[in-house]
Design a protein around this motif. Structure first.
Motif, PDB file in Angstrom:
ATOM      1  N   PHE A  50      60.819 -17.661 -31.429  1.00 17.67           N
ATOM      2  CA  PHE A  50      59.782 -16.627 -31.557  1.00 17.67           C
ATOM      3  C   PHE A  50      59.694 -16.172 -33.008  1.00 17.67           C
ATOM      4  O   PHE A  50      60.120 -15.064 -33.352  1.00 17.67           O
ATOM      5  N   PRO A  51      59.142 -17.028 -33.876  1.00 15.01           N
ATOM      6  CA  PRO A  51      59.140 -16.708 -35.325  1.00 15.01           C
ATOM      7  C   PRO A  51      58.288 -15.498 -35.679  1.00 15.01           C
ATOM      8  O   PRO A  51      58.527 -14.859 -36.703  1.00 15.01           O
ATOM      9  N   GLN A  52      57.325 -15.151 -34.844  1.00 13.31           N
ATOM     10  CA  GLN A  52      56.486 -13.979 -35.130  1.00 13.31           C
ATOM     11  C   GLN A  52      57.023 -12.724 -34.471  1.00 13.31           C
ATOM     12  O   GLN A  52      56.362 -11.694 -34.478  1.00 13.31           O
ATOM     13  N   GLY A  53      58.186 -12.812 -33.886  1.00  9.44           N
ATOM     14  CA  GLY A  53      58.712 -11.687 -33.112  1.00  9.44           C
ATOM     15  C   GLY A  53      58.713 -12.046 -31.637  1.00  9.44           C
ATOM     16  O   GLY A  53      57.916 -12.867 -31.168  1.00  9.44           O
ATOM     17  N   LEU A  54      59.594 -11.389 -30.920  1.00  8.22           N
ATOM     18  CA  LEU A  54      59.793 -11.714 -29.508  1.00  8.22           C
ATOM     19  C   LEU A  54      58.526 -11.428 -28.690  1.00  8.22           C
ATOM     20  O   LEU A  54      57.888 -10.396 -28.867  1.00  8.22           O
ATOM     21  N   ALA A  55      58.216 -12.369 -27.812  1.00  3.76           N
ATOM     22  CA  ALA A  55      57.089 -12.208 -26.885  1.00  3.76           C
ATOM     23  C   ALA A  55      55.754 -12.084 -27.614  1.00  3.76           C
ATOM     24  O   ALA A  55      54.806 -11.509 -27.088  1.00  3.76           O
ATOM     25  N   ASN A  56      55.714 -12.636 -28.829  1.00  2.59           N
ATOM     26  CA  ASN A  56      54.535 -12.432 -29.668  1.00  2.59           C
ATOM     27  C   ASN A  56      53.829 -13.736 -30.010  1.00  2.59           C
ATOM     28  O   ASN A  56      53.253 -13.873 -31.079  1.00  2.59           O
ATOM     29  N   GLY A  57      53.843 -14.685 -29.089  1.00  2.00           N
ATOM     30  CA  GLY A  57      53.092 -15.913 -29.328  1.00  2.00           C
ATOM     31  C   GLY A  57      51.607 -15.653 -29.504  1.00  2.00           C
ATOM     32  O   GLY A  57      50.903 -16.367 -30.226  1.00  2.00           O
ATOM     33  N   SER A  58      51.120 -14.598 -28.866  1.00  2.00           N
ATOM     34  CA  SER A  58      49.705 -14.233 -28.976  1.00  2.00           C
ATOM     35  C   SER A  58      49.381 -13.594 -30.316  1.00  2.00           C
ATOM     36  O   SER A  58      48.211 -13.484 -30.682  1.00  2.00           O
ATOM     37  N   GLY A  59      50.398 -13.148 -31.034  1.00  2.00           N
ATOM     38  CA  GLY A  59      50.159 -12.389 -32.268  1.00  2.00           C
ATOM     39  C   GLY A  59      49.656 -10.980 -32.011  1.00  2.00           C
ATOM     40  O   GLY A  59      49.221 -10.288 -32.936  1.00  2.00           O
ATOM     41  N   LEU A  60      49.729 -10.543 -30.766  1.00  2.00           N
ATOM     42  CA  LEU A  60      49.143  -9.241 -30.426  1.00  2.00           C
ATOM     43  C   LEU A  60      50.164  -8.109 -30.364  1.00  2.00           C
ATOM     44  O   LEU A  60      49.776  -6.950 -30.178  1.00  2.00           O
ATOM     45  N   VAL A  61      51.441  -8.432 -30.509  1.00  3.56           N
ATOM     46  CA  VAL A  61      52.432  -7.353 -30.488  1.00  3.56           C
ATOM     47  C   VAL A  61      52.184  -6.424 -31.678  1.00  3.56           C
ATOM     48  O   VAL A  61      52.124  -6.877 -32.823  1.00  3.56           O
ATOM     49  N   GLY A  62      52.030  -5.162 -31.385  1.00  2.00           N
ATOM     50  CA  GLY A  62      51.761  -4.166 -32.425  1.00  2.00           C
ATOM     51  C   GLY A  62      50.286  -3.843 -32.586  1.00  2.00           C
ATOM     52  O   GLY A  62      49.941  -2.822 -33.173  1.00  2.00           O
ATOM     53  N   ARG A  63      49.407  -4.689 -32.040  1.00  3.16           N
ATOM     54  CA  ARG A  63      47.964  -4.488 -32.266  1.00  3.16           C
ATOM     55  C   ARG A  63      47.342  -3.586 -31.183  1.00  3.16           C
ATOM     56  O   ARG A  63      47.928  -3.336 -30.153  1.00  3.16           O
ATOM     57  N   ASN A  64      46.131  -3.131 -31.482  1.00  4.55           N
ATOM     58  CA  ASN A  64      45.373  -2.252 -30.576  1.00  4.55           C
ATOM     59  C   ASN A  64      46.083  -0.913 -30.373  1.00  4.55           C
ATOM     60  O   ASN A  64      46.099  -0.359 -29.272  1.00  4.55           O
ATOM     61  N   LEU A  65      46.634  -0.405 -31.451  1.00  8.36           N
ATOM     62  CA  LEU A  65      47.297   0.903 -31.429  1.00  8.36           C
ATOM     63  C   LEU A  65      46.251   2.009 -31.266  1.00  8.36           C
ATOM     64  O   LEU A  65      45.221   2.014 -31.934  1.00  8.36           O
ATOM     65  N   MET A  66      46.531   2.936 -30.365  1.00  6.01           N
ATOM     66  CA  MET A  66      45.594   4.052 -30.114  1.00  6.01           C
ATOM     67  C   MET A  66      46.333   5.383 -30.181  1.00  6.01           C
ATOM     68  O   MET A  66      47.511   5.462 -29.839  1.00  6.01           O
ATOM     69  N   PHE A  67      45.610   6.422 -30.603  1.00  2.00           N
ATOM     70  CA  PHE A  67      46.206   7.755 -30.776  1.00  2.00           C
ATOM     71  C   PHE A  67      45.461   8.866 -30.050  1.00  2.00           C
ATOM     72  O   PHE A  67      45.896  10.008 -30.076  1.00  2.00           O
ATOM     73  N   HIS A  68      44.309   8.591 -29.484  1.00  2.55           N
ATOM     74  CA  HIS A  68      43.339   9.617 -29.096  1.00  2.55           C
ATOM     75  C   HIS A  68      42.756  10.253 -30.356  1.00  2.55           C
ATOM     76  O   HIS A  68      43.347  10.173 -31.434  1.00  2.55           O
ATOM     77  N   ILE A  69      41.597  10.857 -30.200  1.00  2.31           N
ATOM     78  CA  ILE A  69      41.049  11.632 -31.317  1.00  2.31           C
ATOM     79  C   ILE A  69      40.798  13.044 -30.806  1.00  2.31           C
ATOM     80  O   ILE A  69      40.121  13.245 -29.800  1.00  2.31           O
ATOM     81  N   PHE A  70      41.389  13.991 -31.488  1.00  4.84           N
ATOM     82  CA  PHE A  70      41.317  15.382 -31.058  1.00  4.84           C
ATOM     83  C   PHE A  70      40.244  16.122 -31.844  1.00  4.84           C
ATOM     84  O   PHE A  70      40.079  15.891 -33.036  1.00  4.84           O
ATOM     85  N   SER A  71      39.569  17.014 -31.160  1.00 11.03           N
ATOM     86  CA  SER A  71      38.812  18.058 -31.866  1.00 11.03           C
ATOM     87  C   SER A  71      39.417  19.384 -31.450  1.00 11.03           C
ATOM     88  O   SER A  71      39.919  19.518 -30.328  1.00 11.03           O
ATOM     89  N   TYR A  72      39.344  20.349 -32.343  1.00 12.57           N
ATOM     90  CA  TYR A  72      40.019  21.625 -32.092  1.00 12.57           C
ATOM     91  C   TYR A  72      39.114  22.741 -32.587  1.00 12.57           C
ATOM     92  O   TYR A  72      38.664  22.721 -33.734  1.00 12.57           O
ATOM     93  N   VAL A  73      38.827  23.668 -31.708  1.00 10.27           N
ATOM     94  CA  VAL A  73      37.993  24.813 -32.075  1.00 10.27           C
ATOM     95  C   VAL A  73      38.773  26.088 -31.794  1.00 10.27           C
ATOM     96  O   VAL A  73      39.208  26.330 -30.657  1.00 10.27           O
ATOM     97  N   GLY A  74      38.981  26.863 -32.834  1.00 12.26           N
ATOM     98  CA  GLY A  74      39.630  28.160 -32.673  1.00 12.26           C
ATOM     99  C   GLY A  74      38.572  29.246 -32.611  1.00 12.26           C
ATOM    100  O   GLY A  74      37.456  29.062 -33.110  1.00 12.26           O
ATOM    101  N   PHE A  75      38.904  30.355 -31.989  1.00  3.31           N
ATOM    102  CA  PHE A  75      37.945  31.460 -31.970  1.00  3.31           C
ATOM    103  C   PHE A  75      38.673  32.777 -31.780  1.00  3.31           C
ATOM    104  O   PHE A  75      39.829  32.821 -31.355  1.00  3.31           O
ATOM    105  N   GLU A  76      37.955  33.834 -32.131  1.00  2.50           N
ATOM    106  CA  GLU A  76      38.512  35.173 -32.046  1.00  2.50           C
ATOM    107  C   GLU A  76      37.782  35.939 -30.959  1.00  2.50           C
ATOM    108  O   GLU A  76      36.556  36.050 -30.984  1.00  2.50           O
ATOM    109  N   LEU A  77      38.558  36.437 -30.003  1.00  2.07           N
ATOM    110  CA  LEU A  77      37.981  37.221 -28.913  1.00  2.07           C
ATOM    111  C   LEU A  77      37.918  38.693 -29.307  1.00  2.07           C
ATOM    112  O   LEU A  77      38.603  39.134 -30.222  1.00  2.07           O
TER     113      LEU A  77
END
Lengths: 555, 228
Positions: free
Chosen positions: A294-321
């Motif tokens: 496994f020269p590209q890393g274990l279980a990585n014959g597809s080359g996809l290990v590490g790819r398609n990383l996702m984080f979500h995208i947040f929006s944040y709104v603060g307000f004063e009551l």
């Protein structure tokens, strides 16, 4: 001693596997890089350690970060992961969502999108539903079934009622209803009454980023790991980092090479290996495990290990009551609005997000937002700063958990310039938001501002989370699950396409992110995969199996 | 840990976190050093990192960042003590650059205004700090320390000294929390009930509880320079 199964990581997925396997009679050795933390540590943690310095849970953690492949990545600690028994479940917020039917068929529903790498899940909501139920019961979710008209069908309600609201919750509810929306109690994995041997929430306010000193917040630290210890079949090794998976001549993982916190090297052998270290450390370990086979890393014959990383995208709104929000009390956001989840062609972007109340749990977090409140990048000091701080008790906020689209180029790989204390290359994060993510975030910011105004806000301001990247706790993807070995790393059961005794049941296997906090789905999917593993092992029905809630239906 | 040999340690420390900044230098963290057991050190107001002049300059800056008005400010919260203790422990990496910047600030003030920063009237101090923040302070030798980074650091340090638990050396007698209306760490105070969340029942803040229980006062911070 040769164990049946070695589990690497003790967070949501690792904890579920450890629990399910030991219950079924399987001998498990679990490797946890961090220490065992507990209530004494959690009462010592504060905003200084856990928000500002962010070293309460992973003091040694380093990674590097860049936007695109042409940049040199910068050294830092951008990821909010926790290295301790319980992993991310030790410091999560407890928001517990079922994904919807459409979340499991992103590519077929939306079609291909330029610059994104969309995929369907190899499973459906119906297939996961019994496992959601099992996870909800196990974690003791507080919520009200049927209160979210947009959620997918469920057979069983929540085990516990919703938490009592704070004043900000009620204000947002009034505002949302005035706009014709459908607010409902956020499903929370936090005890609203004594449940399964854990007590009721003390409304301490600090959930996300913090450990729960009373264990009212569900975690593998407080539920699955103790249950597994009680079977006598768990060998839990804290302070033990797996640094390489060693493959034998038969193409199977033979052993995990380990280094302890004291620097002792060793090997842990087992018949099966379960990698559940999260979407950074899981691919990192696979990429570190290079061999002739496994020269590209274990279980990585597809080359996809590490790819398609996702984080979500947040929006944040603060307000004063106009009056006190009581933001210092109670669990994280107790109210949510899911009216805007489905794709809507009129909006100019695909997918959506859930909107939740965000707590206002501490004075430092509030102080960070002074420039946004004051609307000035400089000069947020002196009288204006003082004036803002005096308004703390009236502050409230909302956050949207936006679905970000997987991209082939967003990835974890090995940093060429920086090494960690063990001399190993640091994980390098390369991540650039898709234009769809940014359009989605902007639209939800506007929507939340409208809700805030309807809630009676005197002042509304946004806080830009779009560059937070790994600073979010929502790490997903990097070992995609699918049926095609050329387009995915693991199969529908979490088993490597290439290495027959290697499983990846954590958030790494998610083909898409969905616009919800992901942890309940990690729990549920790990339950499903663990059961499939046990079925394959031919040990179903062995001593200690409960057979409750979902196991039969999904078998 | 410095990876590119840039002259300013402050800039380096800040930039490690800068990519997290949504805007305006939020999320700034000074240090990646591991937490140190500094509670004992922080229980007194004797300078541990800054010399007496540096202490006075920092104290004067904090007084402009969170001024005292009808409510307590940075002076009453003893923010300078927090900063001194942080620079002696968690943020020790930043001390040399901090020192250099403080000396440069005093030097620039003497050259331009004829007296050190501490001795200037508040209006002049505000002018100087505004120019420092915006990187337009005439005469500042930027190779010493990036003026905007230095200002952002002191600003955040002052805020931390105001809002963090008193065990870290600031927020003396909980004055920061009193100004903000933050009742204290709710878990430590026995938790809150539904009636607290709804506002029906007032939640007794930590400073009121401790007045009633003199045997459980906060850290003994002492007087030191804070009354000067």
């Amino acid at each position: 001693m040769l164990k049946d199964v070695c589990v690497i990581g003790t967070g949501a997925a690792g904890g579920v596997w450890i629990d399910a396997l030991t219950r079924a009679g399987v001998e498990v050795v679990a490797l946890e890089r961090g220490p065992q933390l507990g209530p004494a540590d959690f009462v010592r943690h504060d905003e200084w350690s856990n928000i500002h310095r962010s070293d309460g849970f992973a003091p040694e953690w380093r990674d590097t970060l860049r936007e695109t492949g042409t940049e040199t990545a910068r050294l830092g600690r951008s990821s909010m992961l926790a290295q301790c028994v319980g992993g991310g479940t030790a410091h999560w917020g407890g928001q517990s969502w079922r994904y919807r039917e459409d979340d499991f068929c992103l590519l077929s529903k939306e079609g291909a999108i330029a610059g994104a790498n969309l995929a369907d899940w190899p499973i459906s909501y119906a297939e996961l539903e019994p496992w959601y139920e099992r996870a909800e019961q196990r974690l003791g979710l507080a919520g009200r079934a049927g209160s979210n008209p947009f959620e997918a069908a469920r057979r069983r309600g929540y085990p516990n009622p919703p938490h009592p609201p704070r004043r900000a919750t009620l204000a947002i509810e009034r505002g949302a209803k005035a706009l014709g929306l459908h607010p409902f109690p956020t499903p929370l994995a936090i005890n609203s009454r004594p449940y399964a041997g854990r007590g009721t929430c003390l409304n301490g306010g600090q959930c996300s980023n913090f450990g729960c000193p009373t264990q009212a917040k569900a975690s593998t630290l407080s539920i699955q790991i103790p249950a597994a210890m009680a079977t006598g079949r768990l060998d839990l090794r804290t302070g033990t980092r797996a640094v390489e998976l060693i493959v034998g001549a038969d193409g199977r993982v033979r052993a995990a090479r380990t280094i302890t916190a004291e620097g002792r090297e060793g090997e842990v052998r087992a018949n099966h290996f379960v990698l559940a270290a999260g979407s950074i450390a899981t691919p990192h370990l696979l990429l570190l495990s290079r061999s002739a086979r496994f020269p590209q890393g274990l279980a990585n014959g597809s080359g996809l290990v590490g790819r398609n990383l996702m984080f979500h995208i947040f929006s944040y709104v603060g307000f004063e009551l106009p009056d006190e929000s009581m933001g210092a009390f109670g669990p994280a956001g107790m109210l949510s609005i899911d009216d805007f989840h489905a794709s809507d062609p009129k909006r100019g972007f695909i997918r959506g997000a859930v909107i939740s109340e965000a707590a206002e749990p501490g004075p430092l977090w509030a102080a960070y937002k002074a420039p946004e409140y004051l609307g000035r990048k400089t000069g947020a000091w002196g009288g204006p700063l003082k004036d803002y701080l005096r308004r703390y008790s009236r502050l409230a906020a909302m956050i949207s958990i936006g679905e970000d689209l997987a991209r082939f180029d967003n990835r974890i790989d090995l940093d060429p310039d920086h090494v960690d204390a063990d001399g190993l290359p640091l994980p390098r994060i390369t991540h650039q938001s898709h234009p769809n993510d940014l359009a989605l975030a902007a639209a939800f910011e506007k929507t939340m501002a409208e809700i805030a105004v309807a809630a009676g806000a005197r002042k509304v301001f946004s806080f830009d989370f779009s560059r937070a990247k790994g600073g979010t706790g929502h790490l997903l993807g990097t070992c995609r699950m699918g049926t095609d070995p050329e387009k995915s790393v693991v199969d529908r059961d979490g088993r490597s396409h290439e290495v027959p005794n290697l499983y990846v049941p954590d958030g790494s296997c998610f083909p898409s992110a969905a616009g919800y906090n992901p942890t309940l789905t990690i729990f549920a999917n790990a339950e499903r995969m663990a059961e499939r593993f046990l079925d394959r092992l031919g040990r179903s029905g062995r001593s200690g199996r409960s057979g409750r809630s979902g196991r039969r239906e999904a078998a | 840990m410095s990876d590119d040999g840039r002259p300013s340690v402050l800039a380096d420390l800040l930039s490690r976190r800068a990519f997290l900044a949504g805007s305006a230098g939020l999320w700034i963290s000074l240090s990646l050093a591991r937490p140190l057991a500094v509670a004992a050190v922080q229980r007194d107001s004797q300078p541990r990192a800054l010399d007496p002049r540096e202490w006075q300059v920092v104290r004067s800056i904090t007084a402009r960042i969170l001024p005292t008005d009808d409510l307590p400010g940075a002076i009453e919260a003893d923010c300078v003590n927090f900063i001194d203790k942080a620079l002696a422990a968690e943020d020790a990496e930043a001390l040399p650059a901090y020192r250099a910047a403080l000396a440069e600030l005093d030097r620039v003030c003497r050259a331009a205004k004829g007296s050190g920063f501490v001795e200037l009237p508040a209006e002049s101090q505000d002018e100087i700090l505004a120019a420092l923040e915006e990187g337009r302070l005439a005469g500042w030798k930027s190779e010493v320390a990036d003026p905007t980074v230095f200002f952002a650091t002191v600003r955040m340090h002052t805020i931390l000294g105001f809002v963090l638990d008193p065990r870290h050396g600031g927020n003396r007698d909980y004055v920061g929390w009193q100004v903000m209306g933050y009742p204290g760490p709710v878990h430590h105070l026995g938790g809150a009930q539904a009636d607290h969340l709804s506002g029906k029942l007032p939640f007794q803040p930590i400073w009121e509880r401790q007045q009633k229980r003199p045997d459980r006062k906060g850290p003994d911070i002492g007087s030191g320079h804070s009354g000067a």
